[in-house]
Design a protein around this motif. Structure first.
Motif, PDB file in Angstrom:
ATOM      1  N   ASP A 196     -10.145 -48.422 -27.461  1.00 28.91           N
ATOM      2  CA  ASP A 196      -9.347 -48.691 -26.348  1.00 28.91           C
ATOM      3  C   ASP A 196      -8.203 -47.743 -26.302  1.00 28.91           C
ATOM      4  OD1 ASP A 196      -8.089 -49.472 -24.204  1.00 28.91           O
ATOM      5  OD2 ASP A 196      -8.061 -51.517 -24.607  1.00 28.91           O
ATOM      6  N   PHE A 197      -8.265 -46.670 -25.654  1.00 33.12           N
ATOM      7  CA  PHE A 197      -7.157 -45.797 -25.835  1.00 33.12           C
ATOM      8  C   PHE A 197      -5.823 -46.171 -25.220  1.00 33.12           C
ATOM      9  CE2 PHE A 197     -10.807 -42.811 -26.350  1.00 33.12           C
ATOM     10  CZ  PHE A 197     -10.266 -42.048 -27.200  1.00 33.12           C
ATOM     11  N   ALA A 198      -5.948 -47.322 -24.724  1.00 33.71           N
ATOM     12  CA  ALA A 198      -4.351 -47.946 -24.406  1.00 33.71           C
ATOM     13  C   ALA A 198      -3.751 -48.774 -25.371  1.00 33.71           C
ATOM     14  CB  ALA A 198      -4.717 -48.883 -23.127  1.00 33.71           C
ATOM     15  N   LEU A 199      -4.417 -48.736 -26.285  1.00 36.20           N
ATOM     16  CA  LEU A 199      -3.699 -49.543 -27.569  1.00 36.20           C
ATOM     17  C   LEU A 199      -3.390 -48.678 -28.445  1.00 36.20           C
ATOM     18  CD1 LEU A 199      -6.444 -52.500 -28.121  1.00 36.20           C
ATOM     19  CD2 LEU A 199      -4.342 -52.589 -26.503  1.00 36.20           C
ATOM     20  N   ASP A 222      -6.209 -40.124 -26.296  1.00 33.52           N
ATOM     21  CA  ASP A 222      -5.583 -39.678 -27.631  1.00 33.52           C
ATOM     22  C   ASP A 222      -4.852 -40.767 -28.053  1.00 33.52           C
ATOM     23  OD1 ASP A 222      -4.969 -38.098 -29.798  1.00 33.52           O
ATOM     24  OD2 ASP A 222      -4.491 -36.314 -28.669  1.00 33.52           O
ATOM     25  N   HIS A 223      -5.306 -41.123 -29.196  1.00 41.60           N
ATOM     26  CA  HIS A 223      -4.015 -42.337 -29.747  1.00 41.60           C
ATOM     27  C   HIS A 223      -4.138 -42.032 -31.338  1.00 41.60           C
ATOM     28  CE1 HIS A 223      -7.120 -45.881 -29.704  1.00 41.60           C
ATOM     29  NE2 HIS A 223      -7.670 -44.697 -30.121  1.00 41.60           N
ATOM     30  N   ASN A 262      -3.672 -44.469 -41.155  1.00 38.61           N
ATOM     31  CA  ASN A 262      -3.480 -44.097 -39.879  1.00 38.61           C
ATOM     32  C   ASN A 262      -4.385 -42.733 -39.793  1.00 38.61           C
ATOM     33  OD1 ASN A 262      -1.415 -45.799 -39.575  1.00 38.61           O
ATOM     34  ND2 ASN A 262       0.281 -44.418 -40.209  1.00 38.61           N
ATOM     35  N   VAL A 263      -4.940 -43.080 -38.692  1.00 38.92           N
ATOM     36  CA  VAL A 263      -6.284 -41.973 -38.147  1.00 38.92           C
ATOM     37  C   VAL A 263      -6.065 -41.626 -36.733  1.00 38.92           C
ATOM     38  CG1 VAL A 263      -7.887 -42.485 -40.204  1.00 38.92           C
ATOM     39  CG2 VAL A 263      -8.125 -43.538 -38.047  1.00 38.92           C
ATOM     40  N   ARG A 264      -6.374 -40.671 -36.358  1.00 42.11           N
ATOM     41  CA  ARG A 264      -6.322 -40.164 -34.985  1.00 42.11           C
ATOM     42  C   ARG A 264      -7.723 -40.285 -34.328  1.00 42.11           C
ATOM     43  NH1 ARG A 264      -3.989 -34.352 -33.175  1.00 42.11           N
ATOM     44  NH2 ARG A 264      -4.428 -34.522 -31.076  1.00 42.11           N
ATOM     45  N   GLU A 265      -7.810 -40.881 -32.945  1.00 45.36           N
ATOM     46  CA  GLU A 265      -9.062 -41.015 -32.455  1.00 45.36           C
ATOM     47  C   GLU A 265      -8.766 -40.097 -30.931  1.00 45.36           C
ATOM     48  OE1 GLU A 265     -11.248 -44.951 -33.452  1.00 45.36           O
ATOM     49  OE2 GLU A 265      -9.847 -45.065 -31.911  1.00 45.36           O
TER      50      GLU A 265
END
Length: 343
Positions: free
Chosen positions: A132-135, A143-144, A171-174
């Motif tokens: 869920d990119f809103a989180l 992008d988060h 911490n990783v980026r999706e």
């Protein structure tokens, strides 16, 4: 873009990029090979072949094989993650590792981050459905940065001391781009925007072509040696031949001011085979120079981002599959003849 800063050194932004993927090859069906590399459990005894898994670590710039690891396809210690961990010592701080959706586990990402290595992978399918990119920390549309928690259960292959040293969170980026959901350790959206990572990940396809060159062009799909020890030697002879061909391609590309990936592997094999038959040992400097120029004459272009269906167009012949041990099938044919539909 790939840039060249010195002979035989090719980088992405001054950093070495490595590709990884796994494949399999079959061995002759006998007891010793079956004991070392058992056939899949889904196949009945006598109907399958011993199956060896091969994990490759390949340089993106030159296509050279940096290392390989082998193991069985059945049981512990033969999966692609385990074989990849055996080769992580080949990676250095500042390197970049590209892989498909099988690799971005918490433990692999933690080891890469701990050693100063960046990774870029396609997201694992189960996690892809819950993204869920809103989180979390939103950087841009689709992008988060997310926080991964350390799994509560320690895997069997990891010692308690190693498990205790791992951080509690990562911490990783999706990002979602180009129809794919990617996970990466590149956290700075300004330095590595989505378009840059998309272009870099598209080059992962080269490892598929490299493995095809090893198995199909060189003929490593089926090994012929009848013992596990000799089969491993045969495997490494194929890999050595592959690297020698890549060396010819790198030298030819340097002399012709080309990128090694633009040269055709199969064309190089064909030219080298014909040249060795004609030259017959007369390998003077001028003839070698002409050979390098001839190798660089056929270009294939930068074939990144290709998607191919895992289907074949050519229809199989009319014979069915062997569903019983061959000795039993022979006795049945002797007694009753071949089925009418196969005559």
């Amino acid at each position: 873009m790939l840039t060249r800063d010195a002979p035989r050194h090719w980088h992405w932004r001054g950093r070495r990029v490595l590709l990884t993927d796994g494949t399999t090859t079959t061995l002759p069906d006998n007891e010793v090979n079956q004991a070392a590399y058992p056939q899949p459990d889904s196949q009945k005894p006598g109907l399958g072949f011993p199956l060896m898994r091969v994990q490759a670590l390949i340089c993106l710039g030159s296509g050279a094989l940096c290392d390989a690891a082998t193991g069985p396809c059945v049981g512990k210690g033969g999966d692609e993650q385990t074989l990849l961990r055996e080769m992580l010592d080949n990676l250095e701080g500042g390197d970049i590792l590209l892989g498909d959706a099988f690799y971005p586990t918490y433990f692999l990402l933690a080891e890469l981050i701990g050693n100063g290595i960046d990774g870029l992978f396609e997201q694992y399918g189960a996690r892809k459905r819950s993204t869920d990119f809103a989180l979390a920390e939103v950087l841009d549309k689709h992008d988060h940065i997310v926080v991964l928690s350390k799994p509560k259960k320690r895997p069997d292959w990891m010692s308690p001391e190693e498990y205790a040293r791992l951080p509690e969170t990562l911490n990783v980026r999706e990002i979602q781009c180009g129809g794919k959901l990617l996970v990466t350790t590149f956290l700075d959206a300004k330095d590595t925007p989505k378009g840059v990572l998309k272009a870099l990940y598209r080059r992962r396809w080269h490892v598929e072509l490299d493995i095809r060159n090893i198995k199909t062009t060189l003929g490593m799909e089926t090994l012929r040696c009848k013992s596990p020890k000799m089969a491993c030697k045969e495997l490494w002879v194929y890999l050595l031949a592959y690297n020698l061909i890549r060396l010819l391609m790198a030298q030819s590309a340097w002399l012709s001011d080309q990128i090694p990936r633009q040269l055709s592997f199969k064309h190089t094999v064909q030219v080298w085979t014909a040249w060795t038959q004609i030259a017959r040992g007369s390998e003077d400097g001028e003839s070698m120079y002409q050979l390098m120029i001839l190798i660089a004459r056929t270009l294939v272009g930068l074939r990144s981002g290709r998607i191919e269906p895992r289907l074949i167009k050519r229809r199989r012949n009319r014979f069915g599959l062997l569903m019983e041990p061959r000795a039993d099938a022979r006795e049945r044919v002797r007694a009753f003849g071949h089925p009418k539909k196969q005559r």
